[in-house]
Design a protein around this motif. Structure first.
Motif, mmCIF file in Angstrom:
data_model
loop_
_atom_site.group_PDB
_atom_site.id
_atom_site.type_symbol
_atom_site.label_atom_id
_atom_site.label_comp_id
_atom_site.label_asym_id
_atom_site.label_seq_id
_atom_site.Cartn_x
_atom_site.Cartn_y
_atom_site.Cartn_z
ATOM 1 N N GLY A 71 77.377 73.650 83.998
ATOM 2 C CA GLY A 71 77.059 72.678 82.958
ATOM 3 C C GLY A 71 77.370 73.206 81.576
ATOM 4 N N ALA A 72 76.994 74.464 81.329
ATOM 5 C CA ALA A 72 77.272 75.094 80.031
ATOM 6 C C ALA A 72 78.775 75.236 79.824
ATOM 7 C CB ALA A 72 76.598 76.457 79.953
ATOM 8 N N PHE A 73 79.485 75.572 80.905
ATOM 9 C CA PHE A 73 80.943 75.714 80.821
ATOM 10 C C PHE A 73 81.591 74.383 80.442
ATOM 11 C CE2 PHE A 73 85.161 75.440 82.716
ATOM 12 C CZ PHE A 73 85.759 76.616 82.276
ATOM 13 N N THR A 74 81.191 73.300 81.118
ATOM 14 C CA THR A 74 81.777 71.981 80.859
ATOM 15 C C THR A 74 81.458 71.497 79.449
ATOM 16 O OG1 THR A 74 81.598 71.408 83.195
ATOM 17 C CG2 THR A 74 81.869 69.597 81.649
ATOM 18 N N ALA A 75 80.185 71.643 79.053
ATOM 19 C CA ALA A 75 79.796 71.210 77.710
ATOM 20 C C ALA A 75 80.543 72.023 76.653
ATOM 21 C CB ALA A 75 78.293 71.361 77.524
ATOM 22 N N GLY A 76 80.727 73.324 76.913
ATOM 23 C CA GLY A 76 81.455 74.172 75.974
ATOM 24 C C GLY A 76 82.911 73.757 75.848
ATOM 25 N N ILE A 77 83.548 73.467 76.994
ATOM 26 C CA ILE A 77 84.949 73.038 76.973
ATOM 27 C C ILE A 77 85.096 71.718 76.225
ATOM 28 C CG2 ILE A 77 86.812 72.123 78.395
ATOM 29 C CD1 ILE A 77 86.847 75.060 78.542
ATOM 30 N N VAL A 104 75.630 65.784 81.537
ATOM 31 C CA VAL A 104 75.226 66.602 80.382
ATOM 32 C C VAL A 104 74.680 65.745 79.250
ATOM 33 C CG1 VAL A 104 75.966 68.314 78.693
ATOM 34 C CG2 VAL A 104 76.926 68.350 81.009
ATOM 35 N N TYR A 105 75.493 64.821 78.732
ATOM 36 C CA TYR A 105 75.106 64.029 77.567
ATOM 37 C C TYR A 105 74.033 62.988 77.885
ATOM 38 C CZ TYR A 105 79.276 65.824 75.152
ATOM 39 O OH TYR A 105 80.215 66.624 74.558
ATOM 40 N N ALA A 106 73.926 62.597 79.148
ATOM 41 C CA ALA A 106 72.989 61.537 79.507
ATOM 42 C C ALA A 106 71.541 62.018 79.557
ATOM 43 C CB ALA A 106 73.379 60.938 80.853
ATOM 44 N N LYS A 107 71.312 63.313 79.592
ATOM 45 C CA LYS A 107 69.946 63.829 79.667
ATOM 46 C C LYS A 107 69.185 63.484 78.386
ATOM 47 C CE LYS A 107 71.195 67.593 82.777
ATOM 48 N NZ LYS A 107 71.391 69.053 82.942
ATOM 49 N N PRO A 108 67.952 63.021 78.516
ATOM 50 C CA PRO A 108 67.185 62.579 77.338
ATOM 51 C C PRO A 108 66.983 63.670 76.297
ATOM 52 C CG PRO A 108 66.126 61.864 79.365
ATOM 53 C CD PRO A 108 67.216 62.806 79.775
ATOM 54 N N THR A 150 68.901 62.305 69.696
ATOM 55 C CA THR A 150 68.241 61.026 69.963
ATOM 56 C C THR A 150 68.301 60.701 71.449
ATOM 57 O OG1 THR A 150 70.288 59.753 69.650
ATOM 58 C CG2 THR A 150 68.911 60.113 67.709
ATOM 59 N N SER A 151 67.447 59.792 71.879
ATOM 60 C CA SER A 151 67.509 59.237 73.225
ATOM 61 C C SER A 151 67.094 57.771 73.146
ATOM 62 C CB SER A 151 66.600 60.004 74.193
ATOM 63 O OG SER A 151 65.246 59.868 73.801
ATOM 64 N N ILE A 152 67.607 56.973 74.078
ATOM 65 C CA ILE A 152 67.363 55.536 74.061
ATOM 66 C C ILE A 152 66.878 55.109 75.441
ATOM 67 C CG2 ILE A 152 68.415 53.257 73.729
ATOM 68 C CD1 ILE A 152 70.417 54.623 71.850
ATOM 69 N N ASP A 153 65.852 54.272 75.471
ATOM 70 C CA ASP A 153 65.286 53.779 76.726
ATOM 71 C C ASP A 153 66.056 52.527 77.159
ATOM 72 O OD1 ASP A 153 63.746 53.431 78.914
ATOM 73 O OD2 ASP A 153 61.841 53.126 77.859
ATOM 74 N N LEU A 154 66.966 52.685 78.119
ATOM 75 C CA LEU A 154 67.775 51.572 78.599
ATOM 76 C C LEU A 154 67.061 50.848 79.736
ATOM 77 C CD1 LEU A 154 71.297 53.278 78.637
ATOM 78 C CD2 LEU A 154 70.308 51.829 76.867
ATOM 79 N N GLY A 174 66.732 53.883 82.214
ATOM 80 C CA GLY A 174 65.628 54.645 81.638
ATOM 81 C C GLY A 174 66.078 55.412 80.413
ATOM 82 N N LYS A 175 65.350 56.473 80.077
ATOM 83 C CA LYS A 175 65.689 57.256 78.882
ATOM 84 C C LYS A 175 67.028 57.958 79.073
ATOM 85 C CE LYS A 175 61.660 58.251 76.075
ATOM 86 N NZ LYS A 175 62.331 57.620 74.943
ATOM 87 N N THR A 176 67.939 57.721 78.146
ATOM 88 C CA THR A 176 69.297 58.256 78.218
ATOM 89 C C THR A 176 69.656 58.889 76.881
ATOM 90 O OG1 THR A 176 69.891 56.450 79.728
ATOM 91 C CG2 THR A 176 71.709 57.713 78.768
ATOM 92 N N GLY A 177 70.355 60.011 76.946
ATOM 93 C CA GLY A 177 70.768 60.701 75.732
ATOM 94 C C GLY A 177 71.590 59.816 74.821
#
Length: 520
Positions: free
Chosen positions: A223-229, A456-460, A465-469, A473-476
């Motif tokens: 996850g860290a590798f993908t987010a970093g890339i 990665v980005y969808a985690k609240p 910020t995060s939004i309750d869809l 539900g709560k999404t990043g």
């Protein structure tokens, strides 16, 4: 087959360049100017200032190798741009190429991907330009005031829109000068930092280079590798501007593609040098000038410049020059972000995929009129709106740009493979440059897009910020903004289809494939 089911003749590998046929000033740019525009559009100094801290926070000491690896998908997609531009040098780039490969709706969404990514990033570019403009003159209180930085940012957008409006040659000349200052300062910063690290009195917190910095397997998690890339991909984004001005370039079928590849190679050298030297000098600590300090994550170069050059004598001058460099970098990127977006919407209008006014050209300056002005106004509106809502929303919107980039770059890679599918066995070169490289680029960006957007980005707790869809539900906020922007494009496409549907019913860029009978 066309969307209507009728057969369409296979398109030749080399199509009439069309340079100048839309009314733009053809032959205005050479190879050097195209490379300068491609490099300036990535804004190396601004990109490093805004992103290097985020990469370090995610992957720690492996930041240099992540920065280097992010170059690979960019180079692969640069080859897709090069090959497609050789066949169809249209300033609409992904819009036209996507339509030629997959149909008018896919092409329209490709064009929207370019437009929405550029409009979103303009907000951050304007913000950085506003902040650094005040810092250059020591007005720190104004630099920290959101109202005044917004006013200054809007002023920068207006000025750069005006420069783009009055001529491509003036834009290119300004970019050449600003780019030379930028690269010279980055090299001077890097060399000075390394000299001090290996000198008799190394700065506190500095560390010597180690082989582990260049080992991607030491990153803590996938996850860290993908987010970093994905974060590092952002710092390479923008070289495609060199291709978007293809109809105003000498030898429009060859020069823009060469400029795109050269730009990505030069960016690799710059980023590898600066990321390595900055990490050696400042370390990855969370205090002071450490690259892991969250207070520096949005701007690592400001504090680093003062620490490397000092605050007295000639060092004071270099520190100020460093601030000026980041200011000009963001301002230059503001200008070169307007260029491709204006030309994408201009091409879409010329092909009847947007309202006709966006396809108008100034009779004297030979530049898009309403497309350029519209890009400036849309950027100002978006910037002011997000600033008024919340600084956190503005921050997450910038992170979401990576999704837009991955979307239209990846689409270009797939379009290249599918358009050239009939000629891939013609030669080893065709198989590699028209097939293997673009396909690998498209697949890698598709993976990064899906993993980042839905994991990665969808985690609240990711981002500010995060939004309750209703369903999810709560999404990043980063995922909501990034995916929401693409969904908005689909809605606008349906509206355009209903109001002026000629592009969708009878596109003047039919679905086709390169004919193997044509000469390479």
């Amino acid at each position: 087959m066309s969307p209507s089911g009728k057969s369409v003749p296979a398109a030749p590998t080399v199509i009439s360049s069309g340079a100048g046929e839309k009314g733009l000033k053809s032959g205005a740019l050479g190879l050097f100017s195209s490379v300068a525009i491609g490099l300036a559009s990535t804004a190396p100094a601004y990109s490093l200032a805004a992103t290097l801290g985020l990469i370090v926070a995610g992957v720690g000491l492996q930041a240099p190798i992540i920065t280097i690896l992010a170059f690979i998908p960019m180079l692969l997609i640069a080859y897709a741009y090069k090959e497609l531009n050789a066949s169809d040098p249209d300033c609409g780039t992904t819009f036209v190429w996507g339509a030629r490969a997959f149909g008018p709706r896919t092409g329209w969404m490709g064009g929207w991907g370019i437009i929405v990514a550029d409009i979103i990033v303009m907000a951050n570019l304007a913000q950085i330009a506003g902040v650094y403009g005040f810092r250059l003159f020591g007005l720190e209180s104004l630099a920290g005031n959101s109202t005044w930085t917004t006013v200054a940012g809007v002023a920068w957008i207006v000025v750069m829109t005006l420069i783009c409006y009055i001529g491509i040659e003036i834009s290119a000349a300004l970019q050449r000068w600003l780019l030379c200052i930028e690269i010279a300062m980055l090299v001077l910063l890097s060399v000075t930092a390394l000299v001090k690290v290996y000198g008799s009195h190394p700065p506190t917190g500095s560390i010597h280079l180690a082989a582990s910095w260049f080992n991607p397997f030491e990153v803590s998690s996938s996850g860290a590798f993908t987010a970093g890339i994905l974060a590092a991909v952002f710092i390479y984004w923008g070289w495609d501007t060199a291709v978007s001005v293809n109809e105003e370039t000498e030898d429009s079928a060859r020069t823009p593609g060469r400029a795109a590849v050269i730009s990505t190679l030069l960016l690799l050298l710059i980023y590898a040098l600066v990321s390595t030297s900055a990490q050696a000098f400042a370390g990855v600590g969370t205090d002071g000038i450490g690259l892991g300090n969250p207070d520096n994550s949005g701007d690592v170069l400001s504090g680093l410049g003062g620490a490397v050059f000092g605050s007295t004598g000639f060092g004071w001058f270099l520190t100020k020059l460093m601030i000026f460099m980041v200011l000009t970098s963001s301002a230059a990127s503001t200008q070169t972000t307007i260029l491709p977006t204006a030309r994408t919407s201009f091409s879409m209008a010329a092909h009847r995929a947007l309202p006709e006014p966006f396809g108008r050209v100034h009779p004297r300056f030979r530049t898009p009129t309403w497309s350029t002005i519209g890009m400036g106004l849309a950027s100002i509106a978006f910037y002011v709106l997000l600033t008024a809502i919340s600084g956190n929303v503005l921050t997450d919107s910038i992170a979401s740009v990576g999704l837009g980039i991955a979307f239209y770059y990846g689409l270009t890679g797939f379009a290249c493979v599918w358009y050239y599918r009939r000629v891939l066995t013609r030669s080893a070169r065709d198989f590699v440059t028209k097939g293997v490289l673009p396909l690998l680029g498209g697949l890698s960006l598709l993976y990064f897009f899906c993993y980042a957007a839905f994991d990665v980005y969808a985690k609240p707790d990711y981002g500010a910020t995060s939004i309750d869809l209703p369903i999810f539900g709560k999404t990043g906020g980063v995922t909501v903004i990034g995916i929401g922007a693409l969904v908005l494009g689909a809605v606008l496409m349906l509206i355009q289809h209903a109001v002026q549907g000629s592009w969708f019913r009878n596109p003047d860029v039919p679905v086709s494939a390169a004919d193997p009978a044509d000469a390479p």
